[in-house]
Design an enzyme around this catalytic site. Structure first.
Site, PDB file in Angstrom:
ATOM      1  N   GLN A 193      36.123   8.425 -11.324  1.00 44.56           N
ATOM      2  CA  GLN A 193      34.705   8.301 -11.686  1.00 44.56           C
ATOM      3  C   GLN A 193      34.602   7.458 -12.976  1.00 44.56           C
ATOM      4  O   GLN A 193      35.462   6.635 -13.219  1.00 44.56           O
ATOM      5  CB  GLN A 193      34.048   9.684 -11.864  1.00 44.56           C
ATOM      6  CG  GLN A 193      33.853  10.455 -10.583  1.00 44.56           C
ATOM      7  CD  GLN A 193      35.128  11.118 -10.074  1.00 44.56           C
ATOM      8  OE1 GLN A 193      35.753  11.873 -10.776  1.00 44.56           O
ATOM      9  NE2 GLN A 193      35.514  10.851  -8.841  1.00 44.56           N
ATOM     10  N   ASP A 248      33.926   3.149 -10.008  1.00 47.04           N
ATOM     11  CA  ASP A 248      34.200   1.964  -9.183  1.00 47.04           C
ATOM     12  C   ASP A 248      34.374   0.688 -10.008  1.00 47.04           C
ATOM     13  O   ASP A 248      34.091  -0.416  -9.532  1.00 47.04           O
ATOM     14  CB  ASP A 248      33.079   1.740  -8.144  1.00 47.04           C
ATOM     15  CG  ASP A 248      32.910   2.940  -7.245  1.00 47.04           C
ATOM     16  OD1 ASP A 248      33.914   3.636  -7.021  1.00 47.04           O
ATOM     17  OD2 ASP A 248      31.783   3.177  -6.776  1.00 47.04           O
ATOM     18  N   HIS A 256      39.838   4.629  -4.815  1.00 50.58           N
ATOM     19  CA  HIS A 256      40.482   3.609  -5.655  1.00 50.58           C
ATOM     20  C   HIS A 256      41.148   2.569  -4.762  1.00 50.58           C
ATOM     21  O   HIS A 256      42.074   2.885  -4.008  1.00 50.58           O
ATOM     22  CB  HIS A 256      41.500   4.262  -6.608  1.00 50.58           C
ATOM     23  CG  HIS A 256      40.846   5.168  -7.614  1.00 50.58           C
ATOM     24  ND1 HIS A 256      41.539   5.849  -8.580  1.00 50.58           N
ATOM     25  CD2 HIS A 256      39.527   5.476  -7.814  1.00 50.58           C
ATOM     26  CE1 HIS A 256      40.686   6.540  -9.325  1.00 50.58           C
ATOM     27  NE2 HIS A 256      39.469   6.344  -8.861  1.00 50.58           N
ATOM     28  N   ASN A 283      36.325  12.588  -4.160  1.00 55.28           N
ATOM     29  CA  ASN A 283      35.095  11.808  -4.398  1.00 55.28           C
ATOM     30  C   ASN A 283      35.484  10.406  -4.865  1.00 55.28           C
ATOM     31  O   ASN A 283      34.713   9.456  -4.716  1.00 55.28           O
ATOM     32  CB  ASN A 283      34.162  12.493  -5.419  1.00 55.28           C
ATOM     33  CG  ASN A 283      34.873  12.974  -6.678  1.00 55.28           C
ATOM     34  OD1 ASN A 283      36.094  12.982  -6.767  1.00 55.28           O
ATOM     35  ND2 ASN A 283      34.099  13.396  -7.656  1.00 55.28           N
ATOM     36  N   ALA A 284      36.677  10.280  -5.432  1.00 56.86           N
ATOM     37  CA  ALA A 284      37.170   8.975  -5.888  1.00 56.86           C
ATOM     38  C   ALA A 284      37.603   8.124  -4.702  1.00 56.86           C
ATOM     39  O   ALA A 284      38.059   8.637  -3.687  1.00 56.86           O
ATOM     40  CB  ALA A 284      38.365   9.186  -6.821  1.00 56.86           C
TER      41      ALA A 284
HETATM   42  P1  GDP Z   1      37.801   2.194  -8.609  1.00 54.60           P
HETATM   43  O1  GDP Z   1      37.151   3.390  -8.002  1.00 54.60           O
HETATM   44  O2  GDP Z   1      37.488   2.084 -10.081  1.00 54.60           O
HETATM   45  O3  GDP Z   1      39.267   2.099  -8.347  1.00 54.60           O
HETATM   46  O4  GDP Z   1      37.104   0.925  -7.930  1.00 54.60           O
HETATM   47  P2  GDP Z   1      36.794   0.761  -6.356  1.00 54.60           P
HETATM   48  O5  GDP Z   1      38.037   0.492  -5.642  1.00 54.60           O
HETATM   49  O6  GDP Z   1      35.937   1.854  -5.858  1.00 54.60           O
HETATM   50  O7  GDP Z   1      35.838  -0.510  -6.400  1.00 54.60           O
HETATM   51  C1  GDP Z   1      36.241  -1.725  -6.918  1.00 54.60           C
HETATM   52  C2  GDP Z   1      36.094  -2.763  -5.818  1.00 54.60           C
HETATM   53  O8  GDP Z   1      36.168  -4.051  -6.380  1.00 54.60           O
HETATM   54  C3  GDP Z   1      37.229  -2.724  -4.798  1.00 54.60           C
HETATM   55  O9  GDP Z   1      36.730  -3.135  -3.565  1.00 54.60           O
HETATM   56  C4  GDP Z   1      38.227  -3.704  -5.351  1.00 54.60           C
HETATM   57  O10 GDP Z   1      39.055  -4.255  -4.344  1.00 54.60           O
HETATM   58  C5  GDP Z   1      37.309  -4.755  -5.891  1.00 54.60           C
HETATM   59  N1  GDP Z   1      37.797  -5.479  -7.075  1.00 54.60           N
HETATM   60  C6  GDP Z   1      38.553  -5.030  -8.116  1.00 54.60           C
HETATM   61  N2  GDP Z   1      38.681  -6.003  -9.042  1.00 54.60           N
HETATM   62  C7  GDP Z   1      37.989  -7.071  -8.588  1.00 54.60           C
HETATM   63  C8  GDP Z   1      37.701  -8.364  -9.126  1.00 54.60           C
HETATM   64  O11 GDP Z   1      38.113  -8.716 -10.215  1.00 54.60           O
HETATM   65  N3  GDP Z   1      36.928  -9.186  -8.355  1.00 54.60           N
HETATM   66  C9  GDP Z   1      36.432  -8.823  -7.150  1.00 54.60           C
HETATM   67  N4  GDP Z   1      35.685  -9.692  -6.494  1.00 54.60           N
HETATM   68  N5  GDP Z   1      36.676  -7.605  -6.622  1.00 54.60           N
HETATM   69  C10 GDP Z   1      37.429  -6.752  -7.348  1.00 54.60           C
HETATM   70  P1  IMO Z   2      35.759   6.429  -8.406  1.00 55.57           P
HETATM   71  O1  IMO Z   2      36.932   7.194  -8.962  1.00 55.57           O
HETATM   72  C1  IMO Z   2      31.433   6.099  -8.098  1.00 55.57           C
HETATM   73  C2  IMO Z   2      29.140   9.820  -7.915  1.00 55.57           C
HETATM   74  C3  IMO Z   2      28.430  10.132  -6.628  1.00 55.57           C
HETATM   75  C4  IMO Z   2      27.260  10.925  -7.159  1.00 55.57           C
HETATM   76  C5  IMO Z   2      27.865  11.712  -8.310  1.00 55.57           C
HETATM   77  C6  IMO Z   2      28.305  13.118  -7.942  1.00 55.57           C
HETATM   78  O2  IMO Z   2      36.008   5.760  -7.133  1.00 55.57           O
HETATM   79  O3  IMO Z   2      35.187   5.550  -9.466  1.00 55.57           O
HETATM   80  P2  IMO Z   2      30.265  14.168  -6.500  1.00 55.57           P
HETATM   81  O4  IMO Z   2      30.816  13.814  -5.166  1.00 55.57           O
HETATM   82  O5  IMO Z   2      31.253  14.086  -7.604  1.00 55.57           O
HETATM   83  O6  IMO Z   2      29.542  15.472  -6.475  1.00 55.57           O
HETATM   84  O7  IMO Z   2      29.126  13.072  -6.788  1.00 55.57           O
HETATM   85  O8  IMO Z   2      28.997  10.967  -8.727  1.00 55.57           O
HETATM   86  N1  IMO Z   2      30.601   9.557  -7.774  1.00 55.57           N
HETATM   87  C7  IMO Z   2      31.154   8.352  -7.876  1.00 55.57           C
HETATM   88  N2  IMO Z   2      30.586   7.138  -8.021  1.00 55.57           N
HETATM   89  N3  IMO Z   2      32.768   6.219  -8.064  1.00 55.57           N
HETATM   90  C8  IMO Z   2      33.361   7.427  -7.959  1.00 55.57           C
HETATM   91  O9  IMO Z   2      34.682   7.604  -8.074  1.00 55.57           O
HETATM   92  C9  IMO Z   2      32.538   8.571  -7.803  1.00 55.57           C
HETATM   93  N4  IMO Z   2      32.774   9.880  -7.624  1.00 55.57           N
HETATM   94  C10 IMO Z   2      31.580  10.475  -7.628  1.00 55.57           C
HETATM   95  O10 IMO Z   2      28.041   8.966  -5.968  1.00 55.57           O
HETATM   96  O11 IMO Z   2      26.311  10.055  -7.713  1.00 55.57           O
HETATM   97 MG    MG Z   3      35.862   3.860  -6.419  1.00 59.02          MG
END
Ligand code: GDP
Ligand code: IMO
Ligand code: MG
Length: 420
Positions: free
Chosen positions: A222, A14, A42, A39-40
């Protein structure tokens, strides 16, 4: 000939991978996911639209770019169908979405086994997203799995039934009640959507693309600290989330890897169980969660928040061969008077600067304090207008991490991205 670039998370996921892949896509011909599955989550934001992708690469909103789901990915056809339906509503052309025939399928029973296994673990549960990831990769390495290419074979139903029978025996082992019929019917219906896309031998496709000088970006899911080998085992996911995962998950030879973009938050978060040495349990942690809107994009669970962890980042940089860093969510730190960064750990009375094999729950972080900034930086158009304290934070991180930071993200929108 070109080399494939890789973009991946350096923390516990995340970090903002989806946002940056979307930002960088205009420089690439192909965006390819190489591991993980639904599980991801994005997240992408642009033109007032917020979109969460689970299986589909984050280049999908750019016309003329190939988006590839590689052999290392595990696909749940039901979630895939939902994603496709959501994206179609935005009138996005998806004719260039390609899927590896070798990508493994998540069956309804994989999800049930995931849930049964977590329930049985009680307090020791991993905190899995319960998408069936672990059981599907177990069948892959156990050589029992079903793959995308299998859905076109005449004996697919037979193969499915055989694996299902095995899964039912596993489920019988657990004290777990379940209802399979509806899940199964839904799963078979959803295969139609999966069938409607091009299934390819993606390693050959990638080899030819490299030969033809096409630009490829491999999108990680992840984060490094969730890697099956190098993460905080057993509180990890079931795939290699690191640069090496792009080699096995796409068929790119190691000497064909180019830049490695390592993404990290200006602080740190984790969702699910497991050690997190710099976790905060005070009002600062609460504030990071609130301002940063730290809720899981896949499960909606609140993310645990803490300070940035330098030893863990160094470890991730080394394992991945990171060539450029990207710092996300710098805006979330605005208004915090003193920023802290974990520089070492104390473990059994000794100062160490690595994550030891032993019980990481027992690590005490030793912090360095840095000056914070008041200014709201979300509207900044250039780093030259950024507060001095942010410049100092960036310069200090580059010094201790020994890799240049090329992007600073100051908000969730595509446009809130500052290049250095
Ligand atoms: P990913 O799994 O690595 O793609 O990240 P996620 O989407 O799960 O989580 C990142 C969160 O932070 C999302 O809600 C994005 O919209 C938000 N986000 C990304 N970059 C920024 C930033 O620079 N500032 C803020 N405030 N939010 C951000
Ligand atoms: P993105 O791509 C954050 C975490 C789960 C759990 C562990 C195992 O959005 O960054 P699983 O479902 O793989 O068996 O879970 O990994 N987890 C993540 N945490 N971002 C993710 O993906 C995750 N995908 C799995 O919360 O701790
Ligand atoms: Mg994420």
């Amino acid at each position: 000939m070109t080399k494939a670039d890789v973009l991946l998370g350096l923390q516990w996921g995340d970090e903002g991978k989806g946002k940056i892949v979307d930002v960088l896509t205009s420089k690439y011909d192909i965006i390819a996911r190489f591991q993980g599955g639904p599980n991801a989550g994005h997240t992408l934001e642009f033109d007032g639209i917020k979109h969460v992708l689970h299986t589909i690469p984050s280049g999908i909103f750019h016309e003329g770019v190939i988006n590839l789901i590689g052999n290392g990915v595990v696909i749940d056809p039901v979630i895939f169908q939902d994603e496709i339906t959501g994206i179609r509503k935005l009138a996005v052309n998806m004719s260039e979405l390609l899927i590896s025939k070798k990508a493994h399928l998540i069956l309804p029973t994989h999800k049930l086994i995931d849930a049964a296994s977590e329930k049985a673990k009680g307090k020791e549960k991993i905190g899995s997203t319960l998408k069936g990831i672990g059981p599907t990769y177990m069948d892959k390495t156990g050589r029992n799995g079903l793959r995308v290419g299998d859905i076109s074979s005449v004996d697919f139903q037979e193969k499915y039934e055989k694996l299902k029978r095995k899964h039912i025996q596993i489920l019988d082992f657990y004290d777990f009640e379940y209802e399979l019929d509806a899940l199964e019917a839904n799963w078979f219906d959803s295969l139609e959507t999966l069938r409607s896309f091009k299934h390819i031998e993606s390693e050959h496709y990638i080899h030819n693309a490299i030969k033809q000088g096409k630009k490829i970006l491999a999108e990680g899911a992840q984060g490094t600290l969730l890697d099956i080998d190098f993460g905080s085992y057993p509180f990890v996911t079931s795939s290699n989330t690191i640069t090496a995962g792009a080699c096995t998950g796409l068929g790119v030879a190691p000497n064909n890897i180019g830049e490695v973009f390592g993404i990290f938050k200006a602080y740190c978060t984790r969702v699910g169980s497991g050690p997190f040495p710099s976790e905060l349990f005070d009002e600062v942690g609460e504030r990071l969660g609130k301002i940063g809107n730290e809720f899981g994009a896949t499960t909606g669970r609140p993310r645990r928040c803490g300070w940035i962890d330098i030893p863990a980042l160094r470890y991730a940089i080394n394992i991945n061969g990171v060539t450029q860093l990207m710092m996300m969510k710098a805006d979330v730190l605005s208004g915090i008077k003193t920023i802290k960064a974990c520089l070492h750990y104390e473990f059994n009375g000794k100062k160490i600067d690595y994550l030891p094999f032993e019980d990481n729950e027992k690590l005490t972080p030793i912090y360095k304090e840095l000056e914070g900034w008041e200014m709201n930086i979300m509207e900044l158009e250039s780093l030259s207008d950024a507060p001095q304290a942010l410049h100092k934070y960036i310069a200090w991180l580059e010094e201790v991490l020994e890799v240049p930071i090329s992007i600073i993200s100051v908000g969730p929108d595509r446009k809130q991205t500052l290049f250095r």
